[in-house]
Scaffold this active site. Structure first.
Site, short mmCIF file in Angstrom:
data_model
loop_
_atom_site.label_atom_id
_atom_site.label_comp_id
_atom_site.label_asym_id
_atom_site.label_seq_id
_atom_site.Cartn_x
_atom_site.Cartn_y
_atom_site.Cartn_z
N SER A 89 7.73 8.37 9.96
CA SER A 89 8.85 7.42 10.09
C SER A 89 9.81 7.98 11.13
CB SER A 89 9.59 7.30 8.76
OG SER A 89 10.86 6.68 8.94
N TYR A 143 13.38 11.44 1.80
CA TYR A 143 12.41 10.70 2.60
C TYR A 143 12.22 11.35 3.98
CZ TYR A 143 10.28 6.47 4.69
OH TYR A 143 9.43 5.58 5.33
P1 NAP Z 1 5.19 -1.05 0.77
O1 NAP Z 1 5.03 -2.47 1.15
O2 NAP Z 1 6.17 -0.68 -0.27
O3 NAP Z 1 3.73 -0.50 0.38
C1 NAP Z 1 3.57 0.78 -0.13
C2 NAP Z 1 2.14 0.96 -0.55
O4 NAP Z 1 2.01 2.28 -1.08
C3 NAP Z 1 1.71 0.00 -1.64
O5 NAP Z 1 0.37 -0.42 -1.39
C4 NAP Z 1 1.76 0.85 -2.90
O6 NAP Z 1 0.78 0.47 -3.86
C5 NAP Z 1 1.39 2.21 -2.35
N1 NAP Z 1 1.82 3.32 -3.19
C6 NAP Z 1 3.09 3.68 -3.51
N2 NAP Z 1 3.07 4.77 -4.28
C7 NAP Z 1 1.77 5.11 -4.45
C8 NAP Z 1 1.11 6.15 -5.14
N3 NAP Z 1 1.78 7.07 -5.85
N4 NAP Z 1 -0.25 6.19 -5.10
C9 NAP Z 1 -0.94 5.26 -4.41
N5 NAP Z 1 -0.37 4.26 -3.73
C10 NAP Z 1 0.97 4.18 -3.75
O7 NAP Z 1 5.59 -0.14 2.01
P2 NAP Z 1 5.26 -0.23 3.58
O8 NAP Z 1 6.50 -0.66 4.25
O9 NAP Z 1 3.99 -0.96 3.82
O10 NAP Z 1 5.11 1.32 3.87
C11 NAP Z 1 3.86 1.94 4.17
C12 NAP Z 1 4.15 3.30 4.79
O11 NAP Z 1 4.91 3.14 5.99
C13 NAP Z 1 4.98 4.22 3.89
O12 NAP Z 1 4.51 5.55 4.01
C14 NAP Z 1 6.37 4.12 4.49
O13 NAP Z 1 7.14 5.27 4.23
C15 NAP Z 1 6.04 3.96 5.96
N6 NAP Z 1 7.14 3.36 6.71
C16 NAP Z 1 7.55 2.07 6.49
C17 NAP Z 1 8.61 1.55 7.23
C18 NAP Z 1 9.10 0.15 7.04
O14 NAP Z 1 10.09 -0.22 7.70
N7 NAP Z 1 8.47 -0.67 6.22
C19 NAP Z 1 9.24 2.34 8.20
C20 NAP Z 1 8.81 3.65 8.40
C21 NAP Z 1 7.74 4.15 7.66
P3 NAP Z 1 1.11 -0.48 -5.13
O15 NAP Z 1 1.89 -1.64 -4.61
O16 NAP Z 1 -0.22 -0.83 -5.64
O17 NAP Z 1 1.92 0.39 -6.02
#
Ligand code: NAP
Length: 241
Positions: A140, A153
């Site tokens: 991130s 984070y």
């Molecule tokens: P999201 O929509 O909240 O999705 C998160 C995913 O991670 C879900 O599929 C969830 O599964 C899974 N997950 C959470 N805890 C878990 C665990 N303990 N074991 C296995 N699976 C787990 O988030 P996203 O925005 O797509 O984020 C994906 C990645 O991108 C993350 O690492 C996040 O930090 C990074 N990121 C996102 C952003 C942003 O702006 N969105 C920015 C920078 C970085 P379930 O739903 O089945 O629990």
């Protein structure tokens, strides 16, 4: 039927799901992991299979060492190889540092960072035997620049970046490339409660990113970026220029 296999953690929705569909489109059999929502995960599997490739969803908590080891062993036995690993699963538990609980510190470090160790360890062994592989860690911009209210984070994502660079140095001679992605603000469940109108003012491209913006870069790194390793690729609309 293609024999390329990709494995993506946290791919029932959001960025992980978009990456799964993009790699399926590129002909990979795509295996996904999820934690909370079986129905979403099975729907994602159906969407992946619609590209004519194989898929499967594995329920386990990536921060649980034993569960992860057992599930990874099953996946490796069933599919025989892993060409692309995306360590994507992640959570936020934001709050000012002086009020941050140990529980919120530990859960973020465990799910965002220690998971990469638990998942990558068995995968790297397979990739070394294959003498090829691509690992992509979802970091991130907070891991590069820090962010008030996100000490846990930011530390987890900075840790992933150090992990990425070290593995890239260790595994390059084995034909394995390791890179990190540093997304800015992407429209997913994770950002749905933010006041995006204020954030967008600071983004040169004047819009939030979409999960597909990340997915296209994942596909590029997997398929085209054959001389790219140890890099942190910012996908943030210019937010941190
Ligand atoms: P999201 O929509 O909240 O999705 C998160 C995913 O991670 C879900 O599929 C969830 O599964 C899974 N997950 C959470 N805890 C878990 C665990 N303990 N074991 C296995 N699976 C787990 O988030 P996203 O925005 O797509 O984020 C994906 C990645 O991108 C993350 O690492 C996040 O930090 C990074 N990121 C996102 C952003 C942003 O702006 N969105 C920015 C920078 C970085 P379930 O739903 O089945 O629990």
């Amino acid at each position: 039927m293609s024999d390329k296999v990709a494995f993506i953690t946290g791919a029932s929705r959001g960025i992980g799901k978009a990456c799964a569909l993009e790699l399926a489109k590129a002909g990979y059999n795509v295996v996904i992991n999820y934690l909370g929502d079986e129905k979403l995960a099975q729907d994602t599997v159906k969407e992946i299979e619609a590209f004519g490739v194989q898929s499967g969803a594995y329920h386990f908590d990536v921060s649980n060492k034993e569960e992860t080891a057992a599930s990874m062993a099953k996946i490796i036995e069933k599919y025989g190889r892993i060409d692309v690993l995306v360590n994507n699963a992640g959570i936020t538990r934001d709050g000012l540092f002086i009020r941050m609980t140990e529980e919120n510190w530990d859960s973020v470090i465990d799910i965002n960072l220690s998971s990469a160790f638990y998942v990558s360890n068995p995968v790297v062994k397979v990739m070394i035997k294959q003498r090829s592989g691509v690992i992509i860690n979802m970091a991130s911009i907070a891991g590069v620049y820090g962010n008030a209210g996100q000490a846990n984070y930011s530390a987890s994502k900075a840790g992933l970046i150090g992990f990425t660079k070290s593995l890239a140095k260790e595994l390059g001679s084995r034909g394995i490339r390791v890179n990190a992605i540093a997304p800015g603000f992407i429209n997913t469940e994770m950002t749905k409660n933010l006041d995006t109108s204020k954030i967008v003012e600071f983004i040169p491209l004047k819009k939030m990113g979409e999960a597909e913006d990340i997915a296209k870069t994942i596909r590029f790194l997997a398929e085209e970026g054959t001389y790219i390793t140890g890099q942190v690729i910012g996908i943030d609309g210019g937010l941190v220029i």
